[in-house]
Every structure is written in C-alpha cells, then in structure tokens.
Write a protein that holds these residues in place. Sequence first.
Motif, PDB file in Angstrom:
ATOM      1  N   ARG A   1     -17.962   0.933 -28.818  1.00  0.00           N
ATOM      2  CA  ARG A   1     -18.487  -0.337 -29.337  1.00  0.00           C
ATOM      3  C   ARG A   1     -19.892  -0.604 -28.804  1.00  0.00           C
ATOM      4  N   ILE A   2     -20.111  -0.285 -27.535  1.00  0.00           N
ATOM      5  CA  ILE A   2     -21.439  -0.468 -26.943  1.00  0.00           C
ATOM      6  C   ILE A   2     -22.457   0.444 -27.623  1.00  0.00           C
ATOM      7  N   THR A   3     -22.064   1.672 -27.867  1.00  0.00           N
ATOM      8  CA  THR A   3     -23.013   2.622 -28.486  1.00  0.00           C
ATOM      9  C   THR A   3     -23.401   2.151 -29.893  1.00  0.00           C
ATOM     10  N   LYS A   4     -22.459   1.573 -30.630  1.00  0.00           N
ATOM     11  CA  LYS A   4     -22.765   1.118 -31.987  1.00  0.00           C
ATOM     12  C   LYS A   4     -23.605  -0.159 -31.980  1.00  0.00           C
ATOM     13  N   ARG A   5     -23.360  -1.012 -30.977  1.00  0.00           N
ATOM     14  CA  ARG A   5     -24.051  -2.302 -30.942  1.00  0.00           C
ATOM     15  C   ARG A   5     -25.456  -2.199 -30.368  1.00  0.00           C
ATOM     16  N   PHE A   6     -25.630  -1.361 -29.341  1.00  0.00           N
ATOM     17  CA  PHE A   6     -26.895  -1.376 -28.614  1.00  0.00           C
ATOM     18  C   PHE A   6     -27.738  -0.096 -28.740  1.00  0.00           C
ATOM     19  N   MET A   7     -27.215   0.949 -29.333  1.00  0.00           N
ATOM     20  CA  MET A   7     -27.979   2.195 -29.407  1.00  0.00           C
ATOM     21  C   MET A   7     -28.403   2.479 -30.842  1.00  0.00           C
ATOM     22  N   HIS A   8     -29.546   3.122 -31.005  1.00  0.00           N
ATOM     23  CA  HIS A   8     -30.124   3.389 -32.323  1.00  0.00           C
ATOM     24  C   HIS A   8     -30.008   4.886 -32.637  1.00  0.00           C
ATOM     25  N   ASN A   9     -29.093   5.201 -33.546  1.00  0.00           N
ATOM     26  CA  ASN A   9     -28.902   6.588 -33.983  1.00  0.00           C
ATOM     27  C   ASN A   9     -28.902   7.576 -32.803  1.00  0.00           C
ATOM     28  N   PRO A  10     -28.011   7.381 -31.841  1.00  0.00           N
ATOM     29  CA  PRO A  10     -28.043   8.251 -30.655  1.00  0.00           C
ATOM     30  C   PRO A  10     -27.703   9.711 -30.978  1.00  0.00           C
ATOM     31  N   LYS A  11     -28.395  10.598 -30.316  1.00  0.00           N
ATOM     32  CA  LYS A  11     -28.093  12.019 -30.401  1.00  0.00           C
ATOM     33  C   LYS A  11     -26.962  12.329 -29.415  1.00  0.00           C
ATOM     34  N   GLU A  12     -25.915  12.951 -29.906  1.00  0.00           N
ATOM     35  CA  GLU A  12     -24.767  13.225 -29.045  1.00  0.00           C
ATOM     36  C   GLU A  12     -24.882  14.600 -28.397  1.00  0.00           C
ATOM     37  N   VAL A  13     -24.621  14.625 -27.097  1.00  0.00           N
ATOM     38  CA  VAL A  13     -24.612  15.876 -26.330  1.00  0.00           C
ATOM     39  C   VAL A  13     -23.277  15.952 -25.616  1.00  0.00           C
ATOM     40  N   GLN A  14     -22.543  17.024 -25.863  1.00  0.00           N
ATOM     41  CA  GLN A  14     -21.232  17.174 -25.230  1.00  0.00           C
ATOM     42  C   GLN A  14     -21.213  18.490 -24.450  1.00  0.00           C
ATOM     43  N   ILE A  15     -20.942  18.389 -23.157  1.00  0.00           N
ATOM     44  CA  ILE A  15     -20.921  19.561 -22.272  1.00  0.00           C
ATOM     45  C   ILE A  15     -19.530  19.690 -21.685  1.00  0.00           C
ATOM     46  N   LYS A  16     -18.943  20.851 -21.837  1.00  0.00           N
ATOM     47  CA  LYS A  16     -17.619  21.093 -21.277  1.00  0.00           C
ATOM     48  C   LYS A  16     -17.740  21.458 -19.812  1.00  0.00           C
ATOM     49  N   GLY A  17     -16.782  21.007 -19.020  1.00  0.00           N
ATOM     50  CA  GLY A  17     -16.767  21.309 -17.587  1.00  0.00           C
ATOM     51  C   GLY A  17     -16.432  22.760 -17.319  1.00  0.00           C
TER      52      GLY A  17
END
Length: 588
Positions: free
Chosen positions: A195-211
């Motif tokens: 919800r925070i990402t949708k309300r306060f961020m503008h078209n965020p680029k997602e980065v996912q790193i596996k442990g």
Amino acid sequence: MTKEISFIDLGLSEEILNALNDLGFTKPSPIQAECIPLLLEGNDVLGMAQTGSGKTAAFSIPFLMNIDVNLKAPQLLVLAPTRELAIQVADACAEYSKYVKGVKVLALYGGQRYDVQLRALKQGPQIVVGTPGRLLDHLNRKTLDLSNLKGLVLDEADEMLRMGFIDDVESIMATIPEEHQTALFSATMPAPIRRITKRFMHNPKEVQIKGTKQTAPDIDQSYWLVRGMRKNEAIVRFLEAEDFDAAIIFVRTKTATLEVAEVLEKHGYSCAALNGDMTQQLREQTLDRLRNGRLDILIATDVAARGLDVERISLVINYDITLDSESYVHRIGRTGRAGRAGRAILFVDSRERRLLKNIEQTIKKPIPEVALPSKELLEKRRLAKFTQQVQQQLESADLEQYQTLLEQIQAESGTDLETIATALLRLAQRDRPLILPPDPVFKPAREYRDRDGRNGERRLRGDNRESPKRRERRDVGEMDMYRIEIGKENGVEVRHIVGAIANEADISSRYIGNIKLYETYSTVELPKGMPKDILKHFERVRVLNQPMKMSLVAGKSSEGKRGRKSNQPESDDKGFAKKRGRPTAPKF
C-alpha cells in the motif's frame, strides 16, 4: 544474469571510489549492481532482499552522488526500525562519504537527549538516519525541516511493520516534498507495505535478490564479544589456544593487514600480510610459502583473498566482522578443505551485534559465544609445550658437556641443583612466561533487552552514556592527560565523555581519571600507556556528533604508597588541576 562489473563501471565519483577501496570493496554485490544504476538515473526503487545483502551501500552511494554540500539542510532521509540499525546505516554513510568534503551525517533515535539532537540538527546535516518515532517527534516539534529533501529510504520496511511503526512511517512520508526519489527495501512484501509503494512511490523499478543457499554446516564456528581486552591482545591469545596447521585472519582494510601482521610477528608467529597493494608476483610467492609450510598465518582483506585455496588452512579468524553476511560464508569457506576439520572465530564489537544476527540468518543457525582464553588455559598449554621441548633435550646424546657446566655453576654458587634448575627454568621462558599475571577484571557487558514494539527505540541498559550520579573511582596508578576538541560550547557534560571512552575502550568508568571541561575543549586522565591504535581510534570517535580528536597532552606518574607526584610539563592552559598520584593501575 548480472554482468560481472566493478564499482568503477558504475560511474561513481573518485571520492566515493576511494572510500570503497579503503574498505576493500571493488565488486558490487548483486543488489548493489542492480540498484545503484537505477537510483543514479532518478528512478524510485523497490528492493526485495534479505538482511545482509549489501542494501546500505546500494541506496546510500547513489544518493551521496547527488548531495549538495553547500546546502546545509537534510537532503536524504533514511528510516530504520531500530536504534542499532540507524547507527549502523549512519556509520556506513559516513564511511562512504569520508572523502566528500562538507557532508554531515546524523543519527536520530529514541533514548538520546533532545538537546543533543537539536544542537546537531542546527549544524545542518545533509543526511539524517532515524527511527520513525523520534523522527516524527522532531517533525511535530518543527525541529526537523525536510523541505529540501531529495531522497527517502525505507530500510527493512517489513520489520517496521512488525514493530508497529507503519502508521508513523506513513505520517512522515505525508510531510515530505512531492518531488523526491524513494527507495524501499524489504525482505518480504506484505499488503501494508504494498500500500505504501502504491501511495507514495512513482513507477518503482523492482529489484529482487535471492539469498545465499550456503550454510557452511561443517565448520565449527563461534564468536567472541570484544570486551575486557583489545583485539590485538585477544588474537594472540586465541592463536595460542587453538590447534591449527595454518590460519587466515580477515580484516577490513589494507592498513589493518600490516598492523596485525606486525603484532603477530612480535609474538613469534610466522605470518604475512596479503592486500591489494601487493604485486601478483609477491602474492604468489606469499601463497607458495603458505602452501609449503614456511608461513603459517595470512592476514588478508576480502579482496586480496579472492581465489585463495590452500588445503593447510584449518582456522579462520574474522578480526573485523564483514558488512556483508554472504562474504562471511565465503571467508570461513577457506577452511575445512579436503575433508579436514574447519574452525572459524568471529570478533564482534558490541555495536556490531546486528551484523552477527544477519550472519546467523544467512547461515540459518546460531553462532555460539566463546570466552576469551584464560590465564590458566594459556599456562597449561605453554607448560605442555615446554615439557615436550625438555623431553626432546633429555633424549639428546650430548648432555654430558652441559652436565659438567651445571656442576661448575653449582660449585661456584654453592646452590643446590633444584634451585639452579628453577632459575634456569625461569631464564628459559624468554618471551612466553609459564606463569602469567591474573586476567584483568572488567565490568561485564550487559545483554540486549527485548526490543519488540516501541521499545525497539530504547537504548541498551548497559550503555554508559547514562552514567550514575556518582561515578565510583578506583586508584589507577600512573596517568596520562589527554585533550579532546569538544567543550562546554558544544553542550558536553562529564557523563558524555565517560560514556564514550568506556564504550570505545571497553574499560570500566572507574578507571577514568579527572575530567575538566573548558569552553572549546576538555581534558581527561586515563591509565598510562594507551596503545596507538586506540588513540588513533579516539581521533574519530564522536561525542554529541562531534569528533573527539583526542591527543596526548602530558603524563603523570605515581611512586610509592603515598603517590609522590612527578614533574608536570608546562602547559598553555591555566586551568589544569593538580592530580593525586595513585598506586599501580591496570594498563590498556
């Protein structure tokens, strides 16, 4: 698949590259390689990565590139769930920006006095790292101005949600300028975080790193909490207490490789430094000496140890804890090769407990604490080795000549053989006494309290900054006087100085002598013989967000029971009080 790149390839400034080089960093971790270019391009970034993956450098480095050093106002705000993480992130930002002139970093957290934080805020820090509760308090008091903010970072957002800070986070985000760049990092992505990402961020680029999948289960691991003794002294004890064929000691900087090597050489160890300044030919020569047994210990940085594979290594000591928990797995993987038993020891400073927790999460098991090798253990091992050497001599074929000499010594001295043998035994000890002085007794460190909920912002109960009203004093023998460049005009009090010195030197406040406060500086008495590495460290230690810049002013000694005073050199400062001589003191 991420392209193999270096920090140089990312287009970073020379100042930041130099700071990274000092820390031994040349190749970015996966999350750094992904996030730094995106943030430098001005994108909002949503990062999903486990703790210990290198997130701090991933967000702080690109934002540092855009700091206006001439603007004395907060330009980057980092929200962290706990006091410990806030301090850790602030320290890292200070390290990365140490060659960028004019950048100031401030940590704001619960448990620290407001007047201390207010004075620091008036100095115009460009980077503010804080816990949500304390940041919101400053915003409500209008003591924190975020009107010039360019960047916002939410570090470990899911942890802030778990601790009940998510409402505070949203309130803070609602007050900052609309035109800013946001980076949010979280190991998981529950609905409130989305919800925070949708309300306060503008078209965020997602980065996912596996442990990492590595757990290093076959290596005997333990950690020592640094207290009661300096690392340089402790490492000699640990090496003497461990049975190993060859060892590698990991440190964080090139300078440390040389300093530790010098200490070990003085104690008779066959060792060598391995760092990035060495030529490839010298590196190969050093590794060949280790392989063939002419060298037993390497002191290395992570960068210099890359590709190192020597079967003889059975012990790894992490003299400096790694900032990246995955690097710890690679470090200890240098031991236990070819089916051999592996042993790994980790030195952990009291302020590095969070890094230890990160490592334990990465390897998926707790690391047990180990005590400093005691006087009794060292005496036992030394006597066993000495007895073995004596036995070897007893089996020698040429003892007759020495027996004649012994009889001559007995005739000339008129002393019985047992007394002569005792004297010879003492003489034969050389630099490794068989009878050691008692172990120093230091104030025990206190454990962390439960930090659930808002209590996560509370400071440790064992922190010496909140000193008791009366500080118990003990006779501590010979003293030296030191000057620190912070005084009354900075709002410093005696308890601030006591807390900083007690924490950083890990000594009881009872061994800290007279403290005098002046307008622009202060003086403090400490037991004679402070090692150079501790004094150098105190040059950087901060009190009320100001560097102490400690320097030796004058020495003071005592003799005999009545503490006869020694002559004190003249000083430019009229306010130095005469000090009472004291009996024998514990040395640093």
